[in-house]
Design a protein around this motif. Structure first.
Motif, mmCIF file in Angstrom:
data_model
loop_
_atom_site.group_PDB
_atom_site.id
_atom_site.type_symbol
_atom_site.label_atom_id
_atom_site.label_comp_id
_atom_site.label_asym_id
_atom_site.label_seq_id
_atom_site.Cartn_x
_atom_site.Cartn_y
_atom_site.Cartn_z
ATOM 1 N N PHE A 199 -8.510 2.683 2.882
ATOM 2 C CA PHE A 199 -7.675 1.674 2.951
ATOM 3 C C PHE A 199 -8.338 0.588 4.123
ATOM 4 C CE2 PHE A 199 -4.588 0.192 6.808
ATOM 5 C CZ PHE A 199 -3.868 -0.651 6.046
ATOM 6 N N THR A 215 -10.537 -1.879 2.430
ATOM 7 C CA THR A 215 -9.900 -2.802 1.558
ATOM 8 C C THR A 215 -9.485 -3.800 2.623
ATOM 9 O OG1 THR A 215 -9.104 -1.114 0.142
ATOM 10 C CG2 THR A 215 -7.642 -3.186 0.218
ATOM 11 N N ARG A 225 0.919 4.065 -3.327
ATOM 12 C CA ARG A 225 0.035 5.239 -2.978
ATOM 13 C C ARG A 225 0.842 6.389 -1.979
ATOM 14 N NH1 ARG A 225 -2.701 0.794 -2.820
ATOM 15 N NH2 ARG A 225 -4.629 0.621 -3.725
ATOM 16 N N TRP A 231 0.685 -1.152 0.251
ATOM 17 C CA TRP A 231 0.167 0.006 -0.189
ATOM 18 C C TRP A 231 0.938 1.205 0.069
ATOM 19 C CZ3 TRP A 231 -5.350 0.799 -0.173
ATOM 20 C CH2 TRP A 231 -5.871 1.972 -0.007
ATOM 21 N N ASN A 232 1.778 1.404 0.756
ATOM 22 C CA ASN A 232 2.868 2.641 1.012
ATOM 23 C C ASN A 232 3.619 2.554 -0.334
ATOM 24 O OD1 ASN A 232 1.868 3.232 3.577
ATOM 25 N ND2 ASN A 232 3.243 1.676 4.708
#
Length: 190
Positions: free
Chosen positions: A170, A173, A123, A119-120
């Protein structure tokens, strides 16, 4: 304690519309395109951040929140706890921090760390991370913006929106991928 905001029922989804369009309800109802002309005398100057300004922004959107024992603005959105923190030597950094209402078992640590890393990497916002807590692995999301020279109302509103929307994405998800949990979400005292 504020009850969850936008967490289902008749109001579900309305909080997202208010978040993406922070103008007062009367301004949202007006018809036709609005053209705004700004002259030098109408330009808003950035002002220092304050808990009051953050609270005023949330109030304009119709959100309910409270000030916790540390003096921080906090509330729940879709059952997830959020804090609006002023950090830095002069309270010049606004951080919107959210904690996912669920928890994951400690055995899922490697998979959670890999998902957070993905994720990091993919995004810009929010920064996501995990912490081990008494109930298991907790997931957090943060958006931090340095307003050393102050912030206009629009800048403040955009930062609050960015923090709430991206963290909620987030958390949604994660919730869709996580096994069901029998545990209750964390209380206000955490």
């Amino acid at each position: 304690m504020s009850p969850p905001i936008g967490g289902g029922g008749r109001g579900a989804g309305r909080w997202l519309a208010r978040l993406l369009n922070p103008r007062p309800p009367a301004a949202r109802r007006s018809s036709g395109a609005q053209v705004r002309t700004i002259t030098n005398t109408q330009v808003e100057k950035p002002r220092p951040l304050s808990t009051q300004r953050v609270g005023d922004d949330l109030s304009r959107r119709g959100y309910r929140f409270r000030i916790d024992d540390d003096g921080d603005v906090t509330g729940t959105w879709d059952g997830n706890r959020f804090w609006f923190l002023l950090l830095g030597e002069h309270d010049e950094i606004l951080q919107v921090r959210g904690r996912w209402a669920g928890t994951l078992p400690a055995g899922a640590r490697l998979a959670v760390l890999q998902a957070a890393n993905d994720w990091n990497r993919e995004r810009i916002w929010p920064k996501v991370y995990t912490r081990e807590e008494s109930s298991g692995l907790a997931l957090y999301a943060e958006v931090s913006v340095d307003f050393e020279h102050g912030a206009t109302e629009d800048q403040l509103a955009q930062t609050v929106s960015c923090g709430l929307v991206t963290a909620s994405q987030f958390f949604s998800t994660v919730a869709s991928l996580a096994p069901p949990s029998d545990e209750k979400p964390p209380s206000d005292e955490e």
